[in-house]
Write a protein that holds these residues in place. Structure first.
Motif, PDB file in Angstrom:
ATOM      1  N   ILE A  12      55.556  60.281  53.497  1.00 48.20           N
ATOM      2  CA  ILE A  12      56.781  60.291  52.696  1.00 48.20           C
ATOM      3  C   ILE A  12      56.549  60.842  51.285  1.00 48.20           C
ATOM      4  O   ILE A  12      57.344  61.661  50.818  1.00 48.20           O
ATOM      5  N   PRO A  13      55.494  60.465  50.560  1.00 40.78           N
ATOM      6  CA  PRO A  13      55.289  61.074  49.234  1.00 40.78           C
ATOM      7  C   PRO A  13      55.107  62.597  49.302  1.00 40.78           C
ATOM      8  O   PRO A  13      55.591  63.320  48.434  1.00 40.78           O
ATOM      9  N   MET A  14      54.467  63.072  50.341  1.00 40.53           N
ATOM     10  CA  MET A  14      54.281  64.521  50.480  1.00 40.53           C
ATOM     11  C   MET A  14      55.611  65.211  50.774  1.00 40.53           C
ATOM     12  O   MET A  14      55.877  66.304  50.274  1.00 40.53           O
ATOM     13  N   TYR A  15      56.458  64.570  51.586  1.00 39.27           N
ATOM     14  CA  TYR A  15      57.789  65.129  51.848  1.00 39.27           C
ATOM     15  C   TYR A  15      58.604  65.189  50.552  1.00 39.27           C
ATOM     16  O   TYR A  15      59.291  66.168  50.277  1.00 39.27           O
ATOM     17  N   ALA A  16      58.519  64.134  49.752  1.00 36.55           N
ATOM     18  CA  ALA A  16      59.243  64.098  48.475  1.00 36.55           C
ATOM     19  C   ALA A  16      58.745  65.205  47.548  1.00 36.55           C
ATOM     20  O   ALA A  16      59.544  65.885  46.888  1.00 36.55           O
ATOM     21  N   LEU A  17      57.433  65.405  47.494  1.00 39.91           N
ATOM     22  CA  LEU A  17      56.866  66.470  46.669  1.00 39.91           C
ATOM     23  C   LEU A  17      57.326  67.837  47.176  1.00 39.91           C
ATOM     24  O   LEU A  17      57.670  68.724  46.376  1.00 39.91           O
ATOM     25  N   GLY A  18      57.359  68.015  48.479  1.00 40.74           N
ATOM     26  CA  GLY A  18      57.830  69.275  49.064  1.00 40.74           C
ATOM     27  C   GLY A  18      59.278  69.555  48.700  1.00 40.74           C
ATOM     28  O   GLY A  18      59.647  70.688  48.376  1.00 40.74           O
ATOM     29  N   ILE A  19      60.114  68.529  48.727  1.00 37.53           N
ATOM     30  CA  ILE A  19      61.523  68.695  48.357  1.00 37.53           C
ATOM     31  C   ILE A  19      61.638  69.049  46.879  1.00 37.53           C
ATOM     32  O   ILE A  19      62.426  69.918  46.492  1.00 37.53           O
ATOM     33  N   LEU A  20      60.857  68.406  46.034  1.00 35.44           N
ATOM     34  CA  LEU A  20      60.868  68.711  44.604  1.00 35.44           C
ATOM     35  C   LEU A  20      60.478  70.169  44.354  1.00 35.44           C
ATOM     36  O   LEU A  20      61.118  70.868  43.569  1.00 35.44           O
ATOM     37  N   VAL A  21      59.439  70.631  45.022  1.00 38.47           N
ATOM     38  CA  VAL A  21      59.000  72.024  44.865  1.00 38.47           C
ATOM     39  C   VAL A  21      60.112  72.976  45.308  1.00 38.47           C
ATOM     40  O   VAL A  21      60.394  73.973  44.638  1.00 38.47           O
ATOM     41  N   CYS A  22      60.790  72.667  46.406  1.00 35.46           N
ATOM     42  CA  CYS A  22      61.892  73.514  46.881  1.00 35.46           C
ATOM     43  C   CYS A  22      63.025  73.570  45.858  1.00 35.46           C
ATOM     44  O   CYS A  22      63.591  74.640  45.612  1.00 35.46           O
ATOM     45  N   VAL A  23      63.348  72.449  45.256  1.00 40.15           N
ATOM     46  CA  VAL A  23      64.416  72.414  44.256  1.00 40.15           C
ATOM     47  C   VAL A  23      64.028  73.253  43.035  1.00 40.15           C
ATOM     48  O   VAL A  23      64.829  74.046  42.535  1.00 40.15           O
ATOM     49  N   VAL A  24      62.805  73.106  42.566  1.00 44.32           N
ATOM     50  CA  VAL A  24      62.343  73.878  41.408  1.00 44.32           C
ATOM     51  C   VAL A  24      62.356  75.371  41.729  1.00 44.32           C
ATOM     52  O   VAL A  24      62.810  76.194  40.920  1.00 44.32           O
ATOM     53  N   GLN A  25      61.897  75.770  42.905  1.00 42.57           N
ATOM     54  CA  GLN A  25      61.903  77.174  43.292  1.00 42.57           C
ATOM     55  C   GLN A  25      63.324  77.720  43.364  1.00 42.57           C
ATOM     56  O   GLN A  25      63.584  78.850  42.962  1.00 42.57           O
ATOM     57  N   THR A  26      64.244  76.927  43.854  1.00 41.51           N
ATOM     58  CA  THR A  26      65.642  77.352  43.939  1.00 41.51           C
ATOM     59  C   THR A  26      66.221  77.586  42.554  1.00 41.51           C
ATOM     60  O   THR A  26      66.909  78.587  42.312  1.00 41.51           O
ATOM     61  N   VAL A  27      65.952  76.688  41.624  1.00 39.99           N
ATOM     62  CA  VAL A  27      66.454  76.843  40.257  1.00 39.99           C
ATOM     63  C   VAL A  27      65.870  78.101  39.619  1.00 39.99           C
ATOM     64  O   VAL A  27      66.597  78.897  39.010  1.00 39.99           O
ATOM     65  N   VAL A  28      64.582  78.316  39.770  1.00 41.74           N
ATOM     66  CA  VAL A  28      63.943  79.509  39.199  1.00 41.74           C
ATOM     67  C   VAL A  28      64.531  80.770  39.827  1.00 41.74           C
ATOM     68  O   VAL A  28      64.841  81.744  39.130  1.00 41.74           O
ATOM     69  N   PHE A  29      64.715  80.775  41.130  1.00 35.58           N
ATOM     70  CA  PHE A  29      65.285  81.936  41.811  1.00 35.58           C
ATOM     71  C   PHE A  29      66.695  82.223  41.288  1.00 35.58           C
ATOM     72  O   PHE A  29      67.051  83.376  41.032  1.00 35.58           O
ATOM     73  N   CYS A  30      67.497  81.195  41.106  1.00 36.75           N
ATOM     74  CA  CYS A  30      68.864  81.385  40.593  1.00 36.75           C
ATOM     75  C   CYS A  30      68.852  81.954  39.181  1.00 36.75           C
ATOM     76  O   CYS A  30      69.644  82.846  38.861  1.00 36.75           O
ATOM     77  N   LEU A  31      67.963  81.459  38.338  1.00 39.08           N
ATOM     78  CA  LEU A  31      67.872  81.977  36.974  1.00 39.08           C
ATOM     79  C   LEU A  31      67.438  83.445  36.966  1.00 39.08           C
ATOM     80  O   LEU A  31      68.003  84.265  36.232  1.00 39.08           O
ATOM     81  N   LEU A  32      66.451  83.765  37.772  1.00 38.45           N
ATOM     82  CA  LEU A  32      66.004  85.157  37.823  1.00 38.45           C
ATOM     83  C   LEU A  32      67.079  86.066  38.403  1.00 38.45           C
ATOM     84  O   LEU A  32      67.237  87.210  37.975  1.00 38.45           O
ATOM     85  N   SER A  33      67.833  85.563  39.359  1.00 34.98           N
ATOM     86  CA  SER A  33      68.905  86.363  39.947  1.00 34.98           C
ATOM     87  C   SER A  33      69.963  86.705  38.919  1.00 34.98           C
ATOM     88  O   SER A  33      70.481  87.820  38.897  1.00 34.98           O
ATOM     89  N   THR A  34      70.299  85.756  38.046  1.00 38.27           N
ATOM     90  CA  THR A  34      71.316  86.037  37.041  1.00 38.27           C
ATOM     91  C   THR A  34      70.848  87.109  36.068  1.00 38.27           C
ATOM     92  O   THR A  34      71.659  87.896  35.590  1.00 38.27           O
ATOM     93  N   VAL A  35      69.569  87.164  35.795  1.00 40.43           N
ATOM     94  CA  VAL A  35      69.048  88.213  34.917  1.00 40.43           C
ATOM     95  C   VAL A  35      69.193  89.578  35.592  1.00 40.43           C
ATOM     96  O   VAL A  35      69.650  90.542  34.978  1.00 40.43           O
ATOM     97  N   TYR A  36      68.831  89.662  36.863  1.00 44.84           N
ATOM     98  CA  TYR A  36      68.873  90.945  37.549  1.00 44.84           C
ATOM     99  C   TYR A  36      70.286  91.372  37.920  1.00 44.84           C
ATOM    100  O   TYR A  36      70.543  92.554  38.080  1.00 44.84           O
TER     101      TYR A  36
END
Length: 101
Positions: A12-36
């Motif tokens: 369960i802690p590893m699943y939670a960490l995986g979800i956190l990483v996915c959320v952070v990657q999504t936010v970064v991708f959205c920010l970079l998309s707005t720039v481009y």
């Protein structure tokens, strides 16, 4: 009895960490998309021998009403130099024109 449940709860802690990483990657991708999204670059994609840059012209409500373009020959500019030198000028011009639209 408890030792039988450990394999189910240990990941369960590893699943939670995986979800956190996915959320952070999504936010970064959205920010970079707005720039481009705020610019377009074409290097001989639509017509041979043409480099093109474009930025949207937005009114005060944020709606895109036109585009500001620059076109040059690749014989005159390298694509990277064309982008580095002209993109800031186009973005500045778009910012200056915004109150007039």
């Amino acid at each position: 009895m408890v030792h039988e449940l450990v394999p189910f709860f240990a990941p369960i802690p590893m699943y939670a960490l995986g979800i956190l990483v996915c959320v952070v990657q999504t936010v970064v991708f959205c920010l970079l998309s707005t720039v481009y999204i705020s610019m377009a670059i074409a290097q001989e994609e639509h017509e041979l021998g043409v480099l093109a840059l474009a930025v949207p012209l937005r009114n005060m409500q944020g709606r895109t009403v036109a585009a500001l373009n620059a076109v040059a020959s690749p014989d005159r500019f390298e694509a990277l130099r064309f982008q580095q030198e002209l993109m800031p000028l186009l973005l500045d011009a778009a910012r200056e024109l915004r109150p007039l639209l």
